[in-house]
Scaffold this motif. Sequence first.
Motif, PDB file in Angstrom:
ATOM      1  N   HIS A 264       0.836  -1.200   0.000  1.00 14.63           N
ATOM      2  CA  HIS A 264       0.000   0.000   0.000  1.00 14.63           C
ATOM      3  C   HIS A 264       0.878   1.259   0.000  1.00 14.63           C
ATOM      4  O   HIS A 264       0.598   2.212  -0.724  1.00 14.63           O
ATOM      5  N   ALA A 265       1.956   1.228   0.775  1.00 19.04           N
ATOM      6  CA  ALA A 265       2.849   2.393   0.852  1.00 19.04           C
ATOM      7  C   ALA A 265       3.554   2.648  -0.482  1.00 19.04           C
ATOM      8  O   ALA A 265       3.723   3.801  -0.875  1.00 19.04           O
ATOM      9  N   THR A 266       3.929   1.591  -1.200  1.00 19.69           N
ATOM     10  CA  THR A 266       4.668   1.781  -2.455  1.00 19.69           C
ATOM     11  C   THR A 266       3.758   1.981  -3.658  1.00 19.69           C
ATOM     12  O   THR A 266       4.140   2.654  -4.611  1.00 19.69           O
ATOM     13  N   ASP A 267       2.543   1.376  -3.644  1.00 20.24           N
ATOM     14  CA  ASP A 267       1.705   1.348  -4.847  1.00 20.24           C
ATOM     15  C   ASP A 267       0.301   1.906  -4.674  1.00 20.24           C
ATOM     16  O   ASP A 267      -0.440   1.971  -5.649  1.00 20.24           O
ATOM     17  N   GLY A 268      -0.103   2.213  -3.453  1.00 21.92           N
ATOM     18  CA  GLY A 268      -1.470   2.662  -3.246  1.00 21.92           C
ATOM     19  C   GLY A 268      -2.492   1.554  -3.421  1.00 21.92           C
ATOM     20  O   GLY A 268      -3.669   1.798  -3.638  1.00 21.92           O
ATOM     21  N   TYR A 269      -2.043   0.295  -3.347  1.00 20.91           N
ATOM     22  CA  TYR A 269      -2.945  -0.853  -3.394  1.00 20.91           C
ATOM     23  C   TYR A 269      -2.859  -1.565  -2.060  1.00 20.91           C
ATOM     24  O   TYR A 269      -1.756  -1.779  -1.567  1.00 20.91           O
ATOM     25  N   PRO A 270      -3.973  -1.915  -1.513  1.00 18.07           N
ATOM     26  CA  PRO A 270      -5.329  -1.647  -1.973  1.00 18.07           C
ATOM     27  C   PRO A 270      -5.771  -0.248  -1.556  1.00 18.07           C
ATOM     28  O   PRO A 270      -5.123   0.386  -0.733  1.00 18.07           O
ATOM     29  N   VAL A 271      -6.886   0.190  -2.110  1.00 17.67           N
ATOM     30  CA  VAL A 271      -7.403   1.503  -1.728  1.00 17.67           C
ATOM     31  C   VAL A 271      -8.196   1.407  -0.427  1.00 17.67           C
ATOM     32  O   VAL A 271      -8.504   2.413   0.184  1.00 17.67           O
ATOM     33  N   GLU A 272      -8.524   0.159  -0.011  1.00 15.31           N
ATOM     34  CA  GLU A 272      -9.212  -0.029   1.263  1.00 15.31           C
ATOM     35  C   GLU A 272      -8.562  -1.215   1.964  1.00 15.31           C
ATOM     36  O   GLU A 272      -7.841  -1.979   1.352  1.00 15.31           O
ATOM     37  N   GLY A 273      -8.827  -1.362   3.253  1.00 17.88           N
ATOM     38  CA  GLY A 273      -8.336  -2.541   3.956  1.00 17.88           C
ATOM     39  C   GLY A 273      -7.059  -2.361   4.734  1.00 17.88           C
ATOM     40  O   GLY A 273      -6.719  -3.199   5.562  1.00 17.88           O
TER      41      GLY A 273
ATOM     42  N   HIS B 213     -15.893   1.161  -6.144  1.00 15.03           N
ATOM     43  CA  HIS B 213     -16.259   2.067  -5.047  1.00 15.03           C
ATOM     44  C   HIS B 213     -15.512   1.678  -3.778  1.00 15.03           C
ATOM     45  O   HIS B 213     -15.349   0.500  -3.481  1.00 15.03           O
ATOM     46  N   TYR B 214     -15.071   2.674  -3.036  1.00 15.33           N
ATOM     47  CA  TYR B 214     -14.374   2.426  -1.774  1.00 15.33           C
ATOM     48  C   TYR B 214     -14.470   3.659  -0.908  1.00 15.33           C
ATOM     49  O   TYR B 214     -14.861   4.740  -1.351  1.00 15.33           O
ATOM     50  N   GLY B 215     -14.076   3.473   0.347  1.00  9.63           N
ATOM     51  CA  GLY B 215     -13.992   4.598   1.279  1.00  9.63           C
ATOM     52  C   GLY B 215     -15.312   5.324   1.439  1.00  9.63           C
ATOM     53  O   GLY B 215     -16.380   4.733   1.401  1.00  9.63           O
ATOM     54  N   ASP B 216     -15.214   6.617   1.599  1.00  8.48           N
ATOM     55  CA  ASP B 216     -16.375   7.466   1.845  1.00  8.48           C
ATOM     56  C   ASP B 216     -16.920   8.013   0.528  1.00  8.48           C
ATOM     57  O   ASP B 216     -16.741   9.181   0.218  1.00  8.48           O
ATOM     58  N   GLY B 217     -17.540   7.129  -0.273  1.00 12.28           N
ATOM     59  CA  GLY B 217     -18.124   7.560  -1.537  1.00 12.28           C
ATOM     60  C   GLY B 217     -17.122   7.810  -2.641  1.00 12.28           C
ATOM     61  O   GLY B 217     -17.428   8.479  -3.626  1.00 12.28           O
ATOM     62  N   GLN B 218     -15.907   7.282  -2.516  1.00 15.77           N
ATOM     63  CA  GLN B 218     -14.910   7.459  -3.565  1.00 15.77           C
ATOM     64  C   GLN B 218     -15.059   6.339  -4.594  1.00 15.77           C
ATOM     65  O   GLN B 218     -15.571   5.264  -4.297  1.00 15.77           O
ATOM     66  N   SER B 219     -14.588   6.597  -5.797  1.00 16.23           N
ATOM     67  CA  SER B 219     -14.572   5.542  -6.800  1.00 16.23           C
ATOM     68  C   SER B 219     -13.465   5.807  -7.807  1.00 16.23           C
ATOM     69  O   SER B 219     -12.985   6.934  -7.937  1.00 16.23           O
ATOM     70  N   VAL B 220     -13.061   4.745  -8.486  1.00 12.71           N
ATOM     71  CA  VAL B 220     -12.019   4.810  -9.496  1.00 12.71           C
ATOM     72  C   VAL B 220     -12.435   3.841 -10.606  1.00 12.71           C
ATOM     73  O   VAL B 220     -13.112   2.846 -10.341  1.00 12.71           O
ATOM     74  N   ASP B 221     -12.040   4.136 -11.844  1.00  8.94           N
ATOM     75  CA  ASP B 221     -12.397   3.256 -12.962  1.00  8.94           C
ATOM     76  C   ASP B 221     -11.706   1.911 -12.820  1.00  8.94           C
ATOM     77  O   ASP B 221     -10.534   1.842 -12.433  1.00  8.94           O
ATOM     78  N   ALA B 222     -12.446   0.850 -13.141  1.00  8.95           N
ATOM     79  CA  ALA B 222     -11.892  -0.494 -13.063  1.00  8.95           C
ATOM     80  C   ALA B 222     -12.324  -1.296 -14.291  1.00  8.95           C
ATOM     81  O   ALA B 222     -13.353  -1.030 -14.904  1.00  8.95           O
ATOM     82  N   ILE B 223     -11.490  -2.276 -14.626  1.00 12.03           N
ATOM     83  CA  ILE B 223     -11.767  -3.200 -15.723  1.00 12.03           C
ATOM     84  C   ILE B 223     -12.121  -4.544 -15.100  1.00 12.03           C
ATOM     85  O   ILE B 223     -11.440  -5.000 -14.174  1.00 12.03           O
ATOM     86  N   CYS B 224     -13.165  -5.178 -15.606  1.00 13.92           N
ATOM     87  CA  CYS B 224     -13.593  -6.485 -15.118  1.00 13.92           C
ATOM     88  C   CYS B 224     -13.084  -7.561 -16.081  1.00 13.92           C
ATOM     89  O   CYS B 224     -13.168  -7.390 -17.301  1.00 13.92           O
ATOM     90  N   TYR B 225     -12.565  -8.635 -15.521  1.00  5.98           N
ATOM     91  CA  TYR B 225     -11.994  -9.738 -16.303  1.00  5.98           C
ATOM     92  C   TYR B 225     -12.589 -11.062 -15.870  1.00  5.98           C
ATOM     93  O   TYR B 225     -13.001 -11.225 -14.725  1.00  5.98           O
TER      94      TYR B 225
END
Length: 170
Positions: free
Chosen positions: A25-34, A153-165
Amino acid sequence: MKSVIVRTFENTDLPGAAAALTEVHATDGYPVEGVDHPEAWLRSDDVIAAWVAEVEGAVVGHVALMRPQGEDAVSLWMQQSGDAEDQIAVLARLFVVKAARRHAVGELLMQAAMSYGSEYGLRLVLDVMTKDAAAIRLYERLGWREIGRAPHHYGDGQSVDAICYVAPSG
């Protein structure tokens, strides 16, 4: 790098996996939650199966298969395939610490999860944020196919574009 061992997650792996998650999370910002409660995020009741990658006894990566919880990738695949929800698992919680990258650790973890899915007759789906280009390259290299796009969707009403596979069949 020393040899990588991929094996089933054990409860004793939780502290090491949580530390690796916090590092990623510190290096890549993943995950955005948890990351506020990494151990709870990793050991959710929705986990069907999980694996860790270790090098010299240290956890350097993780992946899990999760029961569907209303993810867009699940509904997209159900609409496109006619599969029932109990035939689908969500590949999630995939991360590899920076020092262990470029040694096929992510691919080894993915192969463990994909083998489990095949063995138990589960079709695997996932969503990935468009910012995670390395993960997208990995999924596509392993034959995963884009089935649509949706906001993550994550956090307090935040969202980011995602691709589904969806994983390759078989």
